[in-house]
Design a protein around this motif. Structure first.
Motif, PDB file in Angstrom:
ATOM      1  N   ALA A  88      30.161  37.312  45.339  1.00  0.00           N
ATOM      2  CA  ALA A  88      31.110  37.624  44.266  1.00  0.00           C
ATOM      3  C   ALA A  88      32.141  38.630  44.737  1.00  0.00           C
ATOM      4  N   MET A  89      33.330  38.541  44.132  1.00  0.00           N
ATOM      5  CA  MET A  89      34.336  39.581  44.346  1.00  0.00           C
ATOM      6  C   MET A  89      33.899  40.828  43.584  1.00  0.00           C
ATOM      7  N   ALA A  91      34.909  44.027  41.357  1.00  0.00           N
ATOM      8  CA  ALA A  91      35.996  44.427  40.453  1.00  0.00           C
ATOM      9  C   ALA A  91      35.821  45.883  40.027  1.00  0.00           C
ATOM     10  N   ARG A 109      35.247  37.507  34.450  1.00  0.00           N
ATOM     11  CA  ARG A 109      36.632  37.865  34.753  1.00  0.00           C
ATOM     12  C   ARG A 109      37.455  36.624  35.120  1.00  0.00           C
ATOM     13  N   ILE A 111      39.340  34.685  37.756  1.00  0.00           N
ATOM     14  CA  ILE A 111      39.251  34.642  39.210  1.00  0.00           C
ATOM     15  C   ILE A 111      40.626  34.344  39.820  1.00  0.00           C
ATOM     16  N   LYS A 125      32.367  38.191  38.439  1.00  0.00           N
ATOM     17  CA  LYS A 125      32.625  39.176  39.496  1.00  0.00           C
ATOM     18  C   LYS A 125      31.547  40.229  39.355  1.00  0.00           C
TER      19      LYS A 125
ATOM     20  N   ASP B  47      42.431  41.126  36.760  1.00  0.00           N
ATOM     21  CA  ASP B  47      41.597  39.970  36.433  1.00  0.00           C
ATOM     22  C   ASP B  47      41.124  40.003  34.976  1.00  0.00           C
TER      23      ASP B  47
END
Lengths: 129, 348
Positions: A88-89, A91, A109, A111, A125, B47
């Motif tokens: 996952a990214m 955040a 979130r 993406i 995320k 985001d």
């Protein structure tokens, strides 16, 4: 047009739906047709919790075009409390606060956008807690 | 008994201070802080949008309600910053929450009161026995043009309320609405930023509707301002809700708990709903809450709530508004803010 693929992945990307093997309890995320551990084809659908920890990570400083305005950002392999692993990214976290072993929460979130007029793509995320 | 059975709110972590904005435009931050009673505001992450804010607030509401999301029969999101011009925000939310497909969904729009309009309809559907539970959300990532006075206030956040008949935490005793054709603030199709009629947004718009709706609600409920423990008004800035409260006979103490705007900004459709959420976080059984929203265009929705014994069981089940407002903040400078709000045009 990414819509068909995007729609197929909604259960995993939005709700963290995983497949739990009925035979050996191995959790596959995303779900698989065959259990990689015992080769069973029988699964229960479960929802992963939103808690986990960072197993490893990298910092992206030169990204693909669609994420270039978000650099630098972290991408991590996360182990959820059920033992499932996912990427996952990261955040809402300063990059200096990202570290192996840190606890994270999985959040919903946006993406990416499919260009300026295409669909918005949502998913999970991780935020360091 | 019909009312709120679960509530939740969400604010982004990012903030910008009045000083950072004023510096770019040659304005005096002290006069803005003194005049508008605004100190800083929330900013959505790159985001985050109305949908992600609505999803997070709704997850907290479901947690507090302790219900199976599949039993929610209607989802209405009020916002003036829906990510799609054509495609309801709630379609994404029902999938994210696992509500399923047996559900009514619509996007609501009425400037800053779209959230309370959603609350009213959700309440009425439960009252009419059409659905067991209905979810209403007010959320926004509001826009202010660079250099405009709105830039000091337009912020991001939202609150969600699940209406039902069992385990009610705040009973809805009375509702009303006051609406007229008053073009004080608008955004035309294809325009990026809204426009407003300057000082006209005060007396003929905000105060006319909030005060009239408030007076009619007091009449309808046969209650007096002193009968209430808390009052929440739409918060376009810090000053207006204080003045509206005074005009209606409420004290500063009654609005203090829900008066979160100086540090949050105006979350538009999420404004009075997040104020209500902050009040529910600390309310005690038996407390009565008076709430009047305002949406430009223009109209106001009024609600009278009575907090029940169940409130103490749910308050700690999800993050509280004041905690989100006061903690884990990440401050942005104006350049970062301009990037986050996509005020800078980038190459394709």
């Amino acid at each position: 047009m990414i819509t068909p693929k995007y729609v197929r992945e909604i259960p995993q990307r939005y709700r963290l739906e995983a497949a739990k093997c009925k035979n050996c309890s191995y959790i596959s995320f995303p779900p698989r047709l065959v259990c990689p551990k015992c080769k069973s084809r029988s699964f229960d659908t479960i929802r992963l919790s939103d808690e986990g920890k960072i197993l490893t990570f990298t910092i992206i400083r030169v990204s693909s075009d669609i994420f270039s305005h978000q650099t630098p950002y972290g991408v991590a392999v996360i182990e959820t409390s059920e033992g499932a692993k996912l990427m996952a990214m990261i955040a809402d976290t300063k990059i200096e606060d990202i570290a192996i072993g840190k606890k994270v929460k999985l959040i919903f979130r946006k993406i990416r956008d499919e260009g300026v007029s295409g669909i918005h793509c949502y998913g999970y995320k991780a935020v360091v807690i | 008994m019909i009312g709120i059975i679960g509530y939740g709110s969400y604010l982004p972590r990012y903030r910008i201070k009045v000083e950072s904005i004023a510096k770019e435009w040659g304005s005096d931050p002290e006069s803005i802080k003194r005049g508008l009673k605004l100190f800083e505001k929330t900013v959505p992450g790159l985001d985050e949008d109305t949908i992600t804010i609505a999803v997070q607030a709704s997850k907290y509401a479901v947690k507090r309600a302790g219900i199976n999301p599949e039993e929610i029969g209607a989802v209405y999101i009020g916002s003036e910053s829906h990510p799609y011009a054509v495609k309801p925000s709630g379609t994404v939310l029902i999938e994210a929450l696992g509500i399923g497909n047996d559900v009514h969904v619509a996007s609501y729009e009425f400037a800053c009161k779209a959230g309370t309009e959603a609350m009213f309809v959700a309440y009425c559907l439960v009252k009419a026995n059409e659905v067991k539970y209905a979810l209403a959300i007010g959320a926004d990532t509001s826009q202010g043009a660079p250099g405009d006075a709105l830039e000091y206030s337009a912020s991001a956040g939202g609150a969600a309320f699940i209406m039902g008949k069992e385990n009610v935490v705040a009973e809805i005793l009375f509702t009303n609405s006051f609406t007229s054709d008053t073009p004080d603030f608008w955004r035309r199709e294809h325009e990026f930023y809204p426009r407003h009629a300057g000082r006209f947004t005060g007396e003929p718009a905000y105060f006319k509707h909030v005060v009239n709706a408030g007076k009619l609600l007091l009449e309808k409920s046969a209650m007096k301002p002193e009968d209430f423990d808390y009052a929440v008004f739409h918060m376009p800035n810090g000053k207006f809700p204080q003045m509206a409260a005074k005009k209606l006979g409420f004290t500063k103490e009654q609005i203090e708990t829900g008066w979160i705007v100086p540090w949050m900004g105006n979350t538009y459709s999420g404004s009075s709903p997040t104020g209500l959420s902050a009040v529910l976080d600390v309310a005690k059984p038996g407390d009565k809450i008076f709430m009047v929203s305002f949406g430009s265009g223009a109209g106001s929705d009024g609600f009278v709530f009575k907090v029940t014994d169940k409130i103490v069981d749910v308050q700690d089940k999800a993050p509280k508004l004041r905690d989100m407002l006061d903690n884990n903040k990440i401050y942005l400078d104006y350049g970062e803010y301009a990037k986050f709000r996509e005020k800078i045009i980038l190459n394709e």
